[in-house]
Design a protein around this motif. Structure first.
Motif, PDB file in Angstrom:
ATOM      1  N   GLY A 105      51.401  29.447  92.104  1.00 19.76           N
ATOM      2  CA  GLY A 105      51.781  31.544  92.287  1.00 19.76           C
ATOM      3  C   GLY A 105      50.171  31.182  91.781  1.00 19.76           C
ATOM      4  O   GLY A 105      49.120  32.930  92.001  1.00 19.76           O
ATOM      5  N   VAL A 106      49.922  31.112  90.194  1.00 19.71           N
ATOM      6  CA  VAL A 106      48.784  31.109  89.743  1.00 19.71           C
ATOM      7  C   VAL A 106      47.866  30.532  90.411  1.00 19.71           C
ATOM      8  O   VAL A 106      46.513  31.194  90.908  1.00 19.71           O
ATOM      9  N   GLU A 107      48.016  29.564  91.455  1.00 17.23           N
ATOM     10  CA  GLU A 107      46.882  28.978  91.911  1.00 17.23           C
ATOM     11  C   GLU A 107      46.241  30.682  93.331  1.00 17.23           C
ATOM     12  O   GLU A 107      45.319  30.320  93.566  1.00 17.23           O
ATOM     13  N   LEU A 108      48.077  30.186  93.506  1.00 14.30           N
ATOM     14  CA  LEU A 108      47.184  31.538  94.488  1.00 14.30           C
ATOM     15  C   LEU A 108      46.766  32.598  94.590  1.00 14.30           C
ATOM     16  O   LEU A 108      45.759  33.111  94.951  1.00 14.30           O
ATOM     17  N   LYS A 109      46.987  33.560  92.938  1.00 15.68           N
ATOM     18  CA  LYS A 109      45.861  34.081  92.852  1.00 15.68           C
ATOM     19  C   LYS A 109      44.262  34.298  92.165  1.00 15.68           C
ATOM     20  O   LYS A 109      43.249  34.720  92.559  1.00 15.68           O
ATOM     21  N   ILE A 110      44.422  32.678  91.500  1.00 18.92           N
ATOM     22  CA  ILE A 110      43.066  32.512  91.617  1.00 18.92           C
ATOM     23  C   ILE A 110      42.406  32.043  92.876  1.00 18.92           C
ATOM     24  O   ILE A 110      41.307  33.036  92.973  1.00 18.92           O
ATOM     25  N   ALA A 111      43.141  31.934  93.693  1.00 23.86           N
ATOM     26  CA  ALA A 111      42.328  31.474  95.118  1.00 23.86           C
ATOM     27  C   ALA A 111      41.749  33.056  95.932  1.00 23.86           C
ATOM     28  O   ALA A 111      40.662  33.317  96.279  1.00 23.86           O
ATOM     29  N   CYS A 112      42.901  34.016  95.260  1.00 23.86           N
ATOM     30  CA  CYS A 112      42.640  35.218  95.516  1.00 23.86           C
ATOM     31  C   CYS A 112      41.480  35.948  95.304  1.00 23.86           C
ATOM     32  O   CYS A 112      40.549  36.496  96.060  1.00 23.86           O
ATOM     33  N   TYR A 113      41.278  35.981  93.561  1.00 19.53           N
ATOM     34  CA  TYR A 113      40.314  36.635  93.371  1.00 19.53           C
ATOM     35  C   TYR A 113      38.836  35.274  93.505  1.00 19.53           C
ATOM     36  O   TYR A 113      37.219  35.606  93.582  1.00 19.53           O
ATOM     37  N   GLN A 114      39.451  34.127  93.399  1.00 14.64           N
ATOM     38  CA  GLN A 114      37.502  33.200  94.169  1.00 14.64           C
ATOM     39  C   GLN A 114      36.672  34.426  95.786  1.00 14.64           C
ATOM     40  O   GLN A 114      35.657  34.826  95.382  1.00 14.64           O
ATOM     41  N   GLN A 115      38.373  34.680  96.332  1.00 18.05           N
ATOM     42  CA  GLN A 115      37.420  35.054  97.826  1.00 18.05           C
ATOM     43  C   GLN A 115      37.302  36.174  97.367  1.00 18.05           C
ATOM     44  O   GLN A 115      35.597  37.178  98.156  1.00 18.05           O
ATOM     45  N   TYR A 116      37.419  37.022  96.833  1.00 16.86           N
ATOM     46  CA  TYR A 116      36.944  38.090  96.233  1.00 16.86           C
ATOM     47  C   TYR A 116      35.715  38.431  95.376  1.00 16.86           C
ATOM     48  O   TYR A 116      35.162  39.393  96.321  1.00 16.86           O
ATOM     49  N   VAL A 117      35.381  37.555  94.626  1.00 13.89           N
ATOM     50  CA  VAL A 117      34.524  37.138  93.785  1.00 13.89           C
ATOM     51  C   VAL A 117      32.953  37.198  94.967  1.00 13.89           C
ATOM     52  O   VAL A 117      31.920  37.140  95.384  1.00 13.89           O
TER      53      VAL A 117
END
Length: 66
Positions: free
Chosen positions: A47-59
């Motif tokens: 779950g944390v890795e998924l959130k990190i990936a989402c934030y990385q894409q956003y940035v």
């Protein structure tokens, strides 16, 4: 393993070989508890890795818009 369980384990060691079955049962149960905790941690990590990936894409998207 709780402090009381560790104390019990050490007491059993001091009592000798007749407590080996009890020690085996305690360690087997502890192993199962660890495996269950590990499974929950792995699920949380996904779950944390998924959130990190989402934030990385956003940035990255915001950086590319500049």
């Amino acid at each position: 393993m709780s402090i009381s369980q560790i104390k019990q384990y050490v007491d059993w060691i001091m009592q000798g070989d007749e407590t080996v079955p009890k020690r085996l049962a305690m360690l087997t149960a502890h192993c199962q508890e660890i495996l269950e905790e590990l499974a929950m941690r792995k699920e949380s990590l996904r779950g944390v890795e998924l959130k990190i990936a989402c934030y990385q894409q956003y940035v990255e998207k915001k950086e590319n818009e500049r």
